[in-house]
Design a protein around this motif. Structure first.
Motif, short mmCIF file in Angstrom:
data_model
loop_
_atom_site.label_atom_id
_atom_site.label_comp_id
_atom_site.label_asym_id
_atom_site.label_seq_id
_atom_site.Cartn_x
_atom_site.Cartn_y
_atom_site.Cartn_z
N PHE A 71 37.66 32.67 42.13
CA PHE A 71 38.92 33.39 41.89
C PHE A 71 38.66 34.87 41.68
O PHE A 71 39.32 35.73 42.29
N ILE A 72 37.72 35.19 40.81
CA ILE A 72 37.40 36.59 40.51
C ILE A 72 36.90 37.32 41.75
O ILE A 72 37.30 38.46 42.02
N SER A 73 36.04 36.66 42.50
CA SER A 73 35.49 37.27 43.71
C SER A 73 36.58 37.59 44.72
O SER A 73 36.62 38.69 45.29
N THR A 74 37.50 36.65 44.92
CA THR A 74 38.59 36.84 45.88
C THR A 74 39.58 37.88 45.38
O THR A 74 40.03 38.75 46.13
N PHE A 75 39.93 37.79 44.10
CA PHE A 75 40.93 38.67 43.51
C PHE A 75 40.48 40.13 43.50
O PHE A 75 41.21 41.03 43.89
N THR A 76 39.26 40.37 43.04
CA THR A 76 38.78 41.74 42.89
C THR A 76 38.41 42.40 44.22
O THR A 76 38.25 43.63 44.28
#
Length: 217
Positions: A71-76
């Motif tokens: 999630f963090i990788s995709t979001f950021t």
């Protein structure tokens, strides 16, 4: 002689019974439900060891870790500068988990009853995240209109997005149409009283999509 023959028959019978008990495995349908319950709902974790010989608590921990990292990788990736949203993602994940536990459901059926390579199908009604995305876009537009400085600061934008996303998730309902996913099991080569997932990577990805991203497929 007769006693010796009788004794031999009894011994062979006992050996067969013990052998059958040693290789008995959890029935495919139950094994599939234990798998989904432990990963998605954090239930039946104490039964995972009987299915796979692994600690069920590790299943949930690994799922949470993989979900947050992805999630963090995709979001950021959509921001030009580094942003730290670890705390916000923790809050979001907890809200998402709670809503999944309360709103989602599934049914189970064995579609291939092969004794050594069964297949179990789940019809999943996950959270309607398509509706959440629409709400997120609308609320974020309102926030940026009210405070244009948000759009000029990646950190502000990221945190505001997560704030709105978390609130929206708390009102999410389940989709009306179910999504079918299949779990393929095979006998564990090291211990034939246990199963192992044959399609573990594909299944975990489909499981996540079906329960946590319903309507986005």
């Amino acid at each position: 002689m007769k006693k010796g023959l009788f004794g031999m028959v009894m011994l062979l019978s006992l050996m067969l019974v013990l052998s059958a008990c040693g290789t008995s495995r959890v029935e495919p349908k139950e094994a599939g439900e234990i798998t989904v319950n432990s990963i998605v709902y954090n239930k039946d974790t104490d039964k995972v060891k009987d299915v796979y010989g692994e600690d069920g608590a590790d299943f949930e921990k690994e799922f949470e870790k993989s979900f947050k990292e992805s999630f963090i990788s995709t979001f950021t990736a959509s921001f030009s500068s580094d942003v730290n949203i670890d705390k916000e993602v923790d809050t979001f994940y907890n809200a998402l988990r709670k809503q999944v536990n309360e709103k989602t459901s599934y049914t189970t059926k064995v579609t291939n009853d092969d004794k050594e390579s069964p297949e179990i199908q789940f019809a999943v009604k996950g959270l309607n995240m398509k509706g959440i995305q629409t709400e997120l876009t609308e609320e974020l537009t309102k926030a940026v209109t009210a405070d244009p400085s948000i759009a000029m600061d990646d950190e502000k934008m990221a945190k505001k997005t997560m704030e709105i996303y978390t609130k929206a998730v708390q009102n999410a309902d389940a989709v009306s149409e179910s999504k079918n996913i299949t779990l393929k099991l095979t006998v564990n080569s090291k211990d034939d009283s246990l199963w192992k997932m044959e399609n573990d990577m594909a299944f975990m990805q489909e499981l996540t999509t079906a329960f946590f991203l319903g309507g986005m497929q």
